[in-house]
Write a protein that holds these residues in place. Structure first.
Motif, PDB file in Angstrom:
ATOM      1  N   ASN A  85       0.822  -1.216   0.000  1.00 15.50           N
ATOM      2  CA  ASN A  85       0.000   0.000   0.000  1.00 15.50           C
ATOM      3  C   ASN A  85       0.857   1.267   0.000  1.00 15.50           C
ATOM      4  OD1 ASN A  85      -2.881  -0.914   0.259  1.00 15.50           O
ATOM      5  ND2 ASN A  85      -1.915  -2.103   1.878  1.00 15.50           N
ATOM      6  N   GLU A  86       2.124   1.119  -0.364  1.00 17.26           N
ATOM      7  CA  GLU A  86       3.071   2.225  -0.507  1.00 17.26           C
ATOM      8  C   GLU A  86       3.310   2.996   0.792  1.00 17.26           C
ATOM      9  OE1 GLU A  86       1.765   4.566  -3.793  1.00 17.26           O
ATOM     10  OE2 GLU A  86       2.160   2.964  -5.227  1.00 17.26           O
ATOM     11  N   ILE A  87       3.349   2.290   1.905  1.00 18.46           N
ATOM     12  CA  ILE A  87       3.703   2.867   3.199  1.00 18.46           C
ATOM     13  C   ILE A  87       5.050   2.272   3.594  1.00 18.46           C
ATOM     14  CG2 ILE A  87       3.075   3.096   5.630  1.00 18.46           C
ATOM     15  CD1 ILE A  87       1.154   4.543   3.840  1.00 18.46           C
ATOM     16  N   ARG A  88       6.005   3.138   3.902  1.00 18.89           N
ATOM     17  CA  ARG A  88       7.330   2.657   4.310  1.00 18.89           C
ATOM     18  C   ARG A  88       7.285   2.236   5.771  1.00 18.89           C
ATOM     19  NH1 ARG A  88      11.081   7.507   2.920  1.00 18.89           N
ATOM     20  NH2 ARG A  88       9.284   8.558   3.771  1.00 18.89           N
ATOM     21  N   GLY A  89       7.659   1.002   6.020  1.00 21.63           N
ATOM     22  CA  GLY A  89       7.692   0.477   7.374  1.00 21.63           C
ATOM     23  C   GLY A  89       9.036  -0.148   7.672  1.00 21.63           C
ATOM     24  N   LYS A  90       9.312  -0.266   8.951  1.00 18.00           N
ATOM     25  CA  LYS A  90      10.583  -0.857   9.374  1.00 18.00           C
ATOM     26  C   LYS A  90      10.287  -1.820  10.513  1.00 18.00           C
ATOM     27  CE  LYS A  90      15.205   0.523  10.464  1.00 18.00           C
ATOM     28  NZ  LYS A  90      16.159   1.580  10.283  1.00 18.00           N
ATOM     29  N   LEU A  91      10.798  -3.016  10.393  1.00 12.80           N
ATOM     30  CA  LEU A  91      10.644  -4.022  11.435  1.00 12.80           C
ATOM     31  C   LEU A  91      11.898  -4.012  12.285  1.00 12.80           C
ATOM     32  CD1 LEU A  91       8.877  -6.298  12.571  1.00 12.80           C
ATOM     33  CD2 LEU A  91      10.054  -7.842  11.020  1.00 12.80           C
ATOM     34  N   VAL A  92      11.740  -3.745  13.587  1.00 13.32           N
ATOM     35  CA  VAL A  92      12.902  -3.647  14.477  1.00 13.32           C
ATOM     36  C   VAL A  92      12.702  -4.547  15.688  1.00 13.32           C
ATOM     37  CG1 VAL A  92      13.498  -1.310  13.786  1.00 13.32           C
ATOM     38  CG2 VAL A  92      11.959  -1.649  15.688  1.00 13.32           C
ATOM     39  N   GLN A  93      13.819  -5.004  16.217  1.00 14.91           N
ATOM     40  CA  GLN A  93      13.812  -5.796  17.441  1.00 14.91           C
ATOM     41  C   GLN A  93      14.123  -4.843  18.596  1.00 14.91           C
ATOM     42  OE1 GLN A  93      13.025  -9.058  17.739  1.00 14.91           O
ATOM     43  NE2 GLN A  93      13.217  -8.897  19.927  1.00 14.91           N
TER      44      GLN A  93
ATOM     45  N   THR B  26      13.800  -3.746  22.901  1.00 15.08           N
ATOM     46  CA  THR B  26      13.935  -4.440  24.181  1.00 15.08           C
ATOM     47  C   THR B  26      12.597  -5.002  24.639  1.00 15.08           C
ATOM     48  OG1 THR B  26      13.650  -2.324  25.314  1.00 15.08           O
ATOM     49  CG2 THR B  26      15.907  -3.074  24.936  1.00 15.08           C
ATOM     50  N   ASP B  27      11.505  -4.511  24.050  1.00 15.07           N
ATOM     51  CA  ASP B  27      10.162  -4.996  24.384  1.00 15.07           C
ATOM     52  C   ASP B  27       9.677  -6.075  23.431  1.00 15.07           C
ATOM     53  OD1 ASP B  27      10.079  -2.969  26.370  1.00 15.07           O
ATOM     54  OD2 ASP B  27       9.480  -1.521  24.846  1.00 15.07           O
ATOM     55  N   GLY B  28      10.486  -6.454  22.449  1.00 10.86           N
ATOM     56  CA  GLY B  28      10.103  -7.449  21.457  1.00 10.86           C
ATOM     57  C   GLY B  28      10.045  -6.816  20.079  1.00 10.86           C
ATOM     58  N   PRO B  29       9.651  -7.582  19.056  1.00 11.93           N
ATOM     59  CA  PRO B  29       9.601  -7.020  17.697  1.00 11.93           C
ATOM     60  C   PRO B  29       8.501  -5.973  17.571  1.00 11.93           C
ATOM     61  CG  PRO B  29       8.863  -9.309  17.687  1.00 11.93           C
ATOM     62  CD  PRO B  29       9.322  -9.001  19.077  1.00 11.93           C
ATOM     63  N   ARG B  30       8.795  -4.923  16.821  1.00  9.43           N
ATOM     64  CA  ARG B  30       7.830  -3.854  16.582  1.00  9.43           C
ATOM     65  C   ARG B  30       7.890  -3.454  15.114  1.00  9.43           C
ATOM     66  NH1 ARG B  30       6.539  -5.401  20.934  1.00  9.43           N
ATOM     67  NH2 ARG B  30       6.354  -4.201  22.828  1.00  9.43           N
ATOM     68  N   LEU B  31       6.725  -3.162  14.552  1.00 11.82           N
ATOM     69  CA  LEU B  31       6.631  -2.626  13.209  1.00 11.82           C
ATOM     70  C   LEU B  31       6.494  -1.119  13.345  1.00 11.82           C
ATOM     71  CD1 LEU B  31       6.443  -3.158  10.188  1.00 11.82           C
ATOM     72  CD2 LEU B  31       3.978  -3.361  10.459  1.00 11.82           C
ATOM     73  N   MET B  32       7.447  -0.385  12.763  1.00 17.81           N
ATOM     74  CA  MET B  32       7.498   1.059  12.922  1.00 17.81           C
ATOM     75  C   MET B  32       7.236   1.749  11.582  1.00 17.81           C
ATOM     76  SD  MET B  32       8.576   1.139  16.078  1.00 17.81           S
ATOM     77  CE  MET B  32       9.862   2.005  16.908  1.00 17.81           C
ATOM     78  N   VAL B  33       6.565   2.898  11.655  1.00 18.96           N
ATOM     79  CA  VAL B  33       6.351   3.753  10.490  1.00 18.96           C
ATOM     80  C   VAL B  33       6.626   5.192  10.910  1.00 18.96           C
ATOM     81  CG1 VAL B  33       4.660   2.237   9.392  1.00 18.96           C
ATOM     82  CG2 VAL B  33       3.889   4.041  10.918  1.00 18.96           C
ATOM     83  N   PHE B  34       6.711   6.080   9.917  1.00 21.20           N
ATOM     84  CA  PHE B  34       6.873   7.486  10.233  1.00 21.20           C
ATOM     85  C   PHE B  34       5.590   8.036  10.860  1.00 21.20           C
ATOM     86  CE2 PHE B  34      10.200   7.141   6.950  1.00 21.20           C
ATOM     87  CZ  PHE B  34      11.248   7.665   7.679  1.00 21.20           C
ATOM     88  N   GLU B  35       5.720   9.086  11.657  1.00 21.86           N
ATOM     89  CA  GLU B  35       4.577   9.649  12.386  1.00 21.86           C
ATOM     90  C   GLU B  35       3.439  10.042  11.454  1.00 21.86           C
ATOM     91  OE1 GLU B  35       6.108  12.903  14.667  1.00 21.86           O
ATOM     92  OE2 GLU B  35       7.121  11.590  16.088  1.00 21.86           O
ATOM     93  N   GLN B  36       3.766  10.647  10.297  1.00 23.09           N
ATOM     94  CA  GLN B  36       2.711  11.110   9.393  1.00 23.09           C
ATOM     95  C   GLN B  36       1.958   9.961   8.731  1.00 23.09           C
ATOM     96  OE1 GLN B  36       5.966  11.942   8.893  1.00 23.09           O
ATOM     97  NE2 GLN B  36       6.561  11.485   6.793  1.00 23.09           N
ATOM     98  N   ASP B  37       2.519   8.757   8.718  1.00 21.43           N
ATOM     99  CA  ASP B  37       1.871   7.593   8.111  1.00 21.43           C
ATOM    100  C   ASP B  37       1.175   6.700   9.137  1.00 21.43           C
ATOM    101  OD1 ASP B  37       2.868   8.423   5.672  1.00 21.43           O
ATOM    102  OD2 ASP B  37       4.665   7.180   5.829  1.00 21.43           O
ATOM    103  N   GLU B  38       1.168   7.093  10.400  1.00 23.18           N
ATOM    104  CA  GLU B  38       0.670   6.215  11.458  1.00 23.18           C
ATOM    105  C   GLU B  38      -0.805   5.871  11.281  1.00 23.18           C
ATOM    106  OE1 GLU B  38       0.390   5.989  16.327  1.00 23.18           O
ATOM    107  OE2 GLU B  38       0.976   7.875  15.367  1.00 23.18           O
ATOM    108  N   LYS B  39      -1.667   6.845  11.040  1.00 24.40           N
ATOM    109  CA  LYS B  39      -3.115   6.582  10.925  1.00 24.40           C
ATOM    110  C   LYS B  39      -3.418   5.683   9.737  1.00 24.40           C
ATOM    111  CE  LYS B  39      -4.598  10.814  13.159  1.00 24.40           C
ATOM    112  NZ  LYS B  39      -5.305  12.086  13.003  1.00 24.40           N
ATOM    113  N   ILE B  40      -2.779   5.949   8.619  1.00 21.32           N
ATOM    114  CA  ILE B  40      -3.012   5.127   7.422  1.00 21.32           C
ATOM    115  C   ILE B  40      -2.534   3.704   7.661  1.00 21.32           C
ATOM    116  CG2 ILE B  40      -2.439   4.883   4.975  1.00 21.32           C
ATOM    117  CD1 ILE B  40      -2.059   7.948   4.933  1.00 21.32           C
ATOM    118  N   ALA B  41      -1.365   3.562   8.277  1.00 16.24           N
ATOM    119  CA  ALA B  41      -0.806   2.228   8.532  1.00 16.24           C
ATOM    120  C   ALA B  41      -1.696   1.440   9.484  1.00 16.24           C
ATOM    121  CB  ALA B  41       0.596   2.354   9.099  1.00 16.24           C
ATOM    122  N   ARG B  42      -2.201   2.093  10.520  1.00 13.91           N
ATOM    123  CA  ARG B  42      -3.093   1.388  11.454  1.00 13.91           C
ATOM    124  C   ARG B  42      -4.377   0.935  10.764  1.00 13.91           C
ATOM    125  NH1 ARG B  42      -1.361   1.383  16.650  1.00 13.91           N
ATOM    126  NH2 ARG B  42       0.151   2.978  17.255  1.00 13.91           N
ATOM    127  N   SER B  43      -4.925   1.762   9.871  1.00  9.15           N
ATOM    128  CA  SER B  43      -6.154   1.363   9.172  1.00  9.15           C
ATOM    129  C   SER B  43      -5.878   0.207   8.204  1.00  9.15           C
ATOM    130  CB  SER B  43      -6.760   2.554   8.441  1.00  9.15           C
ATOM    131  OG  SER B  43      -5.905   2.985   7.409  1.00  9.15           O
TER     132      SER B  43
END
Length: 115
Positions: free
Chosen positions: A75-83, A85-102
């Motif tokens: 869907n053309e959203i840049r994401g980054k998968l990082v490990q 200290t709390d476990g794996p997390r999928l991260m996106v830029f702040e401006q893409d957060e709402k679109i990524a969550r939907s």
């Protein structure tokens, strides 16, 4: 005169001093802190320590996280998968957060089947 007219003696002293100065500058550059040419090993941090990235998903495994990241890329959203200290997390830029969550809240598309 032991050294001729004295210019060769002066020239040898200047050459030694110049070599010593170059060596001092090189060693100062080599052992200075914070300006290394070699990249440092990445430091693992908490989920809020990734600058402009915000977490949008907490997958159980890295494989599940990679599947979610590929959905975002489709869907053309840049994401980054990082490990973190709390476990794996999928991260996106702040401006893409709402679109990524939907996108992640919607059911995944059916898999393509070979015919």
């Amino acid at each position: 005169m032991l050294y001729g007219d004295g210019t060769s003696y002066l020239l040898s002293i200047l050459t030694v001093l110049l070599g010593f100065g170059v060596m001092v500058l090189f060693l100062r550059w080599t052992f200075s802190s914070g300006k290394s040419v070699v990249a440092r090993r990445p430091k693992q941090g908490g989920e809020r320590e990734y600058g402009l990235f915000v977490p949008v998903a907490t997958p159980a495994t890295m494989i599940e996280g990679e599947q979610l990241r590929l959905r975002l890329i489709a869907n053309e959203i840049r994401g980054k998968l990082v490990q973190t200290t709390d476990g794996p997390r999928l991260m996106v830029f702040e401006q893409d957060e709402k679109i990524a969550r939907s996108i992640l809240a919607a059911p995944p598309p059916p898999p393509d089947r070979l015919r």
